[in-house]
Design an enzyme around this catalytic site. Structure first.
Site, PDB file in Angstrom:
ATOM      1  N   HIS A  42      -2.541  -4.673   3.502  1.00 43.84           N
ATOM      2  CA  HIS A  42      -2.461  -3.222   3.655  1.00 43.84           C
ATOM      3  C   HIS A  42      -1.053  -2.724   3.275  1.00 43.84           C
ATOM      4  O   HIS A  42      -0.915  -1.755   2.529  1.00 43.84           O
ATOM      5  CB  HIS A  42      -2.812  -2.851   5.100  1.00 43.84           C
ATOM      6  CG  HIS A  42      -2.537  -1.420   5.469  1.00 43.84           C
ATOM      7  ND1 HIS A  42      -3.519  -0.455   5.484  1.00 43.84           N
ATOM      8  CD2 HIS A  42      -1.393  -0.791   5.836  1.00 43.84           C
ATOM      9  CE1 HIS A  42      -2.987   0.704   5.833  1.00 43.84           C
ATOM     10  NE2 HIS A  42      -1.694   0.531   6.069  1.00 43.84           N
ATOM     11  N   GLU A  43      -0.032  -3.421   3.757  1.00 44.87           N
ATOM     12  CA  GLU A  43       1.353  -3.011   3.443  1.00 44.87           C
ATOM     13  C   GLU A  43       1.640  -3.178   1.954  1.00 44.87           C
ATOM     14  O   GLU A  43       2.309  -2.341   1.337  1.00 44.87           O
ATOM     15  CB  GLU A  43       2.363  -3.810   4.271  1.00 44.87           C
ATOM     16  CG  GLU A  43       2.229  -3.642   5.788  1.00 44.87           C
ATOM     17  CD  GLU A  43       2.284  -2.192   6.254  1.00 44.87           C
ATOM     18  OE1 GLU A  43       2.963  -1.384   5.588  1.00 44.87           O
ATOM     19  OE2 GLU A  43       1.631  -1.866   7.257  1.00 44.87           O
ATOM     20  N   HIS A  99       0.399  -0.271   0.123  1.00 38.98           N
ATOM     21  CA  HIS A  99       1.311   0.881   0.091  1.00 38.98           C
ATOM     22  C   HIS A  99       2.288   0.755  -1.082  1.00 38.98           C
ATOM     23  O   HIS A  99       2.609   1.727  -1.749  1.00 38.98           O
ATOM     24  CB  HIS A  99       2.123   0.975   1.395  1.00 38.98           C
ATOM     25  CG  HIS A  99       1.366   1.592   2.526  1.00 38.98           C
ATOM     26  ND1 HIS A  99       0.711   2.789   2.416  1.00 38.98           N
ATOM     27  CD2 HIS A  99       1.159   1.180   3.808  1.00 38.98           C
ATOM     28  CE1 HIS A  99       0.135   3.084   3.577  1.00 38.98           C
ATOM     29  NE2 HIS A  99       0.388   2.116   4.441  1.00 38.98           N
ATOM     30  N   GLU A 102      -3.101   5.965   3.952  1.00 42.92           N
ATOM     31  CA  GLU A 102      -3.613   4.900   4.825  1.00 42.92           C
ATOM     32  C   GLU A 102      -5.011   4.451   4.372  1.00 42.92           C
ATOM     33  O   GLU A 102      -5.293   3.254   4.311  1.00 42.92           O
ATOM     34  CB  GLU A 102      -3.648   5.352   6.287  1.00 42.92           C
ATOM     35  CG  GLU A 102      -2.271   5.595   6.892  1.00 42.92           C
ATOM     36  CD  GLU A 102      -1.334   4.405   6.738  1.00 42.92           C
ATOM     37  OE1 GLU A 102      -1.789   3.251   6.847  1.00 42.92           O
ATOM     38  OE2 GLU A 102      -0.139   4.633   6.492  1.00 42.92           O
ATOM     39  N   ASP A 138      -5.884   0.752   3.080  1.00 45.84           N
ATOM     40  CA  ASP A 138      -6.979   0.018   3.726  1.00 45.84           C
ATOM     41  C   ASP A 138      -7.962  -0.519   2.682  1.00 45.84           C
ATOM     42  O   ASP A 138      -8.375  -1.684   2.735  1.00 45.84           O
ATOM     43  CB  ASP A 138      -7.743   0.921   4.706  1.00 45.84           C
ATOM     44  CG  ASP A 138      -7.019   1.092   6.035  1.00 45.84           C
ATOM     45  OD1 ASP A 138      -5.993   0.406   6.240  1.00 45.84           O
ATOM     46  OD2 ASP A 138      -7.491   1.891   6.868  1.00 45.84           O
TER      47      ASP A 138
HETATM   48 ZN   LIG Z   1      -0.191   1.930   6.445  1.00 46.76          ZN
END
Ligand SMILES: [Zn+2]
Length: 419
Positions: A277-278, A281, A360, A364
């Site tokens: 997930h990071e 980003h 987000e 995800d």
């Molecule tokens: Zn996040």
């Protein structure tokens, strides 16, 4: 009472009122569901833990309302009774009206204005967080943090404020454009400097320990094209039981930080999902996008500052006297701006929360695709909510206004949609 002060009081009451109504709406909404665990959460949370999370939400809300009322009262007193100009003139008499003197005055008035909220900060750590078992900090550490924070704020803030005041006094009518440029450059530097130089002053940041977990996480980083040396572990457990992970920086200076509390709580595949997930980003360019958004906001703010700098009626409404010949009159404007801007930016928070939630969802989806299944991330999110006693049933209006992350239900249903 003059028009400016009337507008100030109206804005203050509107912000406070809206905030409190949203708070109460949110807490009632959760409390109305406290009797049994809602269907969608039964798999992973038992009734006592669920009820504790609602109690935690209620306790935080009560605390938030009291502290908001108190802050608003302090702000009103400081601005309506002429306390702000009194401090300004007191410090200016000591340190003078030159560039460095005025920068010091600005810093010191800011410091004094921060004192009234300190008991609340203390209470939040040693009563509220303590009561729910999250606080791991000691009183000594809390005091050291405050001192370090002040010194750091001075080391960074003092020269920056002096530069800003210098620009006002010598860059002409368009000083605010230069001010914006300097400020934006500073923000860029901070995105990189924060995890590299500032976090290490408060926490230990270390590379991952050798072992199976490291091998797995590095393999995932490799697979998704992320240079793994920049994955670090932070000793968050020094202060709080809350767990977290975040991504910061850009290019060569990027960092992914995993809290030791998170590593403690999660299974390897769940951690992989959080890491993915990071990395999402990073891969999806969320930091540059947020920076662009921040640049737009600060450009607007500096334009307002440039306008207010020439508006004597503005500072005079708050009992400041107009600047004398040879004095730099910007510091009263900056002080008032610092105290008042929140009354306006409060109404923009749904917009920035919305952009953040969009990111987000995207991160995800990236994590789900990298893991080949939604299950590990879904498990990880459930654990994060449970361990942090997050409110599982926030009021929809409250969450759309304040939440930087979608709710668990929203994230899980979005994860299940095939892309
Ligand atoms: Zn996040």
């Amino acid at each position: 009472m003059n028009t400016v002060l009337v507008v100030f009081v109206i804005l203050l009451v509107l912000k406070l009122g809206t905030g409190i109504v949203l708070d109460l709406l949110n807490v009632r909404y959760a409390q109305a569901r406290a009797g049994e665990v809602p269907e969608s959460f039964r798999d992973f949370i038992d009734l006592p833990t669920y009820q504790k999370s609602i109690e935690y939400t209620a306790a935080k809300t009560r605390f938030g309302i009291v502290s908001d009322l108190y802050d608003a009262a302090v702000l009103a007193l400081v601005l309506l009774l002429g306390i702000l100009p009194w401090f300004y003139e007191l410090f200016s008499a000591w340190f003078g009206y030159g560039i460095w003197g005025q920068a010091l005055v600005l810093f010191l008035v800011g410091l004094v204005l921060g004192i009234p909220s300190m008991p609340f900060d203390y209470w939040s750590t040693f009563h509220l967080e303590e009561r729910f078992g999250f606080n791991k900090s000691t009183k000594k550490l809390w005091i050291i943090d405050k001192i370090k924070g002040t010194i750091l704020g001075f080391a960074i803030g003092y020269p920056l404020l002096a530069l800003l005041i210098y620009l006002v006094s010598s860059a002409g009518a368009l000083w605010w454009v230069w001010g914006f440029a300097v400020f934006f450059l500073f923000q860029l530097v901070m995105v990189v400097a924060y995890p590299m130089f500032i976090m290490p002053l408060f926490n230990k940041l270390e590379p991952m320990e050798e072992g199976d977990l490291k091998t797995r996480l590095f393999a995932l980083a490799d697979r998704t094209g992320f240079k793994a040396q920049t994955i670090l572990v932070l000793d968050g457990s020094k202060r709080s039981g809350h767990s977290n992970a975040f991504f910061s920086g850009f290019g060569r200076f990027r960092r992914i930080v995993l809290y030791d509390t998170l590593i403690e709580q999660m299974e390897p595949d769940e951690l992989e999902a959080v890491l993915a997930h990071e990395i999402g980003h990073y891969k999806l360019g969320h930091i540059p996008k947020m920076m662009a958004m921040a640049a737009l906001t600060s450009f607007g703010m500096f334009a307002v500052l440039g306008w207010l700098a020439n508006a004597d009626w503005f500072v005079q409404a708050f009992h400041f006297s107009a600047a004398q010949e040879g004095q730099i009159g910007i510091v009263p404007v900056l002080l008032l701006f610092m105290l008042l801007s929140g009354l306006v930016t409060f109404w923009l928070s749904p917009l920035s929360s919305r952009l953040s939630r969009k990111h987000e969802y995207e991160a995800d989806a990236f994590a789900r695709d990298a893991m080949g299944s939604y299950a590990p991330l879904s498990q990880a999110l459930r654990k994060l909510h449970k361990e942090n006693l997050s409110n599982l049933t926030p009021h929809p209006i409250y969450s759309s206004f304040h939440y930087s992350h979608p709710t668990l239900v929203e994230r899980e249903s979005s994860l299940r949609v095939q892309s």
